[in-house]
Design an enzyme around this catalytic site. Structure first.
Site, mmCIF file in Angstrom:
data_model
loop_
_atom_site.group_PDB
_atom_site.id
_atom_site.type_symbol
_atom_site.label_atom_id
_atom_site.label_comp_id
_atom_site.label_asym_id
_atom_site.label_seq_id
_atom_site.Cartn_x
_atom_site.Cartn_y
_atom_site.Cartn_z
ATOM 1 N N LYS A 172 -6.696 29.086 13.576
ATOM 2 C CA LYS A 172 -5.272 28.875 13.246
ATOM 3 C C LYS A 172 -4.853 29.699 12.036
ATOM 4 C CE LYS A 172 -4.391 24.855 15.994
ATOM 5 N NZ LYS A 172 -4.221 23.411 16.124
ATOM 6 N N ARG A 198 -12.244 20.960 18.566
ATOM 7 C CA ARG A 198 -11.600 21.724 19.649
ATOM 8 C C ARG A 198 -11.596 23.184 19.223
ATOM 9 N NH1 ARG A 198 -6.680 23.817 20.916
ATOM 10 N NH2 ARG A 198 -6.034 23.645 23.077
HETATM 11 N N1 HH2 Z 1 -3.999 22.747 19.010
HETATM 12 C C1 HH2 Z 1 -3.470 23.514 19.996
HETATM 13 C C2 HH2 Z 1 -3.319 22.999 21.294
HETATM 14 N N2 HH2 Z 1 -3.713 21.741 21.592
HETATM 15 N N3 HH2 Z 1 -4.659 19.687 20.904
HETATM 16 C C3 HH2 Z 1 -5.167 18.913 19.938
HETATM 17 N N4 HH2 Z 1 -5.545 17.652 20.211
HETATM 18 N N5 HH2 Z 1 -5.325 19.360 18.655
HETATM 19 C C4 HH2 Z 1 -4.958 20.624 18.284
HETATM 20 O O1 HH2 Z 1 -5.091 20.974 17.095
HETATM 21 C C5 HH2 Z 1 -4.404 21.489 19.302
HETATM 22 C C6 HH2 Z 1 -4.262 20.965 20.621
HETATM 23 C C7 HH2 Z 1 -3.049 24.914 19.705
HETATM 24 O O2 HH2 Z 1 -4.097 25.814 19.899
HETATM 25 P P1 HH2 Z 1 -4.275 26.727 21.198
HETATM 26 O O3 HH2 Z 1 -4.411 25.893 22.433
HETATM 27 O O4 HH2 Z 1 -5.411 27.668 20.969
HETATM 28 O O5 HH2 Z 1 -2.965 27.603 21.259
HETATM 29 P P2 HH2 Z 1 -1.655 27.504 22.154
HETATM 30 O O6 HH2 Z 1 -1.006 26.188 21.899
HETATM 31 O O7 HH2 Z 1 -0.834 28.679 21.704
HETATM 32 O O8 HH2 Z 1 -2.061 27.610 23.600
#
Ligand code: HH2
Length: 377
Positions: A317, A352
């Site tokens: 992040k 995660r």
């Molecule tokens: N962060 C993201 C998405 N889902 N779920 C939980 N429980 N906690 C988190 O911190 C979290 C999440 C964002 O990360 P990412 O999926 O890599 O990116 P994007 O939302 O752009 O797909």
């Protein structure tokens, strides 16, 4: 925070040396009348500091604090006992329809599978519309091979400013992937805010629901989870993905996120989702500035005192990029590993992450250091 709107609650801020009879620091959040009554019931050896009209910080021995709280309400004293017993302690295992996630024994690694064209770090890598779902399944195989315990499948980016996706499009992205992975025996989590997507993914074999909106965007999702009797990740977010990074504001981010997760947990239980199925997540990067993320990570143990497994999703992040010379997402590995190791030391039990193999190794070492019973045979 307006304390008058809520029942009294407490937060264990620090119990690091409690097991060695060291002092404990707690915050009491209550209406002004109750806060003022503490002056009359506080026992010798407990010091108090008023943070605001509804918030009092108390420091003293666990016995002194318990006696002080009993003077206010026996339930609060019971809450203190429960919070101290859970402080940085392994939560019970998480039972899913696809098997048990051993959160009681070790940290569990959730591999991220973004079936999206626009996710902030890996958009488009596992999702090529003409070839779908082949690249996604290949990416998932890599995550499993690297040691992921769970694959978190998402079909809509939550990054600030991402284009919203309608349910049909999201279903077309995630369902073939969930179906194949579940059929192959993987434990699959569905990362969605939509009830219809959660329902279809559960029917296709998903075993957990990860909802970054805490049921706020589509409250019927909570009924779907309750009926399916699957684990649910309750995450804190200020605002919505579209607005969350515009002006995140907190008086005390740790206290406010703690309170939101505590009341959110009670609301889930009232809605029919069993306490033992809930995972708590402070929502790193969701309506938080870099300093907010750091404060939450610094005081992660406070969330373990709520008695449920804590999940941290900090992988790659932007605050990590800012701390490491404005590095782009694919160069944030070391920073992400530092967060994962420290989160485990503070009691997190689910991570995660994008970089599964490296994280599995890092948290194995962190876990061994923080587990006194570790033996290497
Ligand atoms: N962060 C993201 C998405 N889902 N779920 C939980 N429980 N906690 C988190 O911190 C979290 C999440 C964002 O990360 P990412 O999926 O890599 O990116 P994007 O939302 O752009 O797909």
């Amino acid at each position: 925070m307006d304390g008058s709107l809520h029942p009294p609650g407490l937060r264990v801020c620090d119990a690091t040396t409690w097991r060695y009879a060291g002092p404990v620091e707690i915050e009491l959040h209550a209406d002004q009348e109750a806060i003022e009554r503490v002056v009359h019931v506080v026992v010798d050896g407990v010091s108090t500091r008023r943070i605001d009209p509804w918030l009092l910080r108390l420091t003293g021995s666990a016995t002194g604090l318990r006696r002080t709280l009993t003077g206010l309400s026996p339930e609060l004293a019971d809450d203190l006992d429960a919070c101290l017993a859970s402080w940085r302690q392994p939560p019970p295992d998480l039972v899913t329809p696809a098997g048990v996630l051993p959160t009681a024994t070790r940290p569990v690694v959730m591999g991220i599978l973004n079936v999206t064209p626009d996710s902030f770090s890996d958009g488009g890598r596992a999702y090529l519309p003409g070839e779908h779902p082949r690249p996604a399944l290949a990416a998932a195989a890599g995550l499993l091979e690297a040691g992921a315990d769970v694959i978190d499948v998402g079909g809509e980016s939550t990054r600030p400013g991402a284009v919203p996706v309608d349910a049909d499009e999201e279903l077309a992205r995630v369902l073939p992937v969930v179906r194949e992975l579940a059929a192959a025996g993987a434990t699959v989590s569905i990362d969605t805010t939509k009830a219809v997507v959660a329902r279809a993914a559960l029917d296709a074999g998903a075993a957990l629901v990860n909802d970054v909106s805490a049921g706020q965007l589509d409250p019927s999702l909570l009924d779907t989870v309750a009926a399916a009797e699957v684990p649910y990740v309750l995450m804190h977010m200020q605002g919505t993905p579209a607005t969350m990074q515009q002006k995140p504001r907190y008086l005390d981010v740790v206290a406010e996120v703690h309170r939101a997760l505590g009341t959110g947990l009670d609301a889930l239980i009232a809605r029919g989702i069993a306490r033992e199925r809930v995972v708590l997540d402070p929502g790193i990067g969701f309506g938080k500035r870099a300093e907010h993320n750091l404060a939450l990570l610094r005081e992660l143990a406070t969330f373990t005192a709520l008695g449920r497994p804590v999940l941290v999703g900090a992988s790659r992040k932007s605050f990590i990029g800012r701390l490491t010379g404005d590095s782009p997402p694919d160069q944030r590995l070391e920073g992400s590993l530092a967060v994962a190791a420290l989160a485990v030391a503070e009691g997190a039990r689910l991570l995660r992450v994008h970089d599964v193999a490296a994280t599995v190794r890092a948290v194995r070492v962190a876990h061994a250091i923080t587990t006194p019973s570790t033996t290497l045979s």
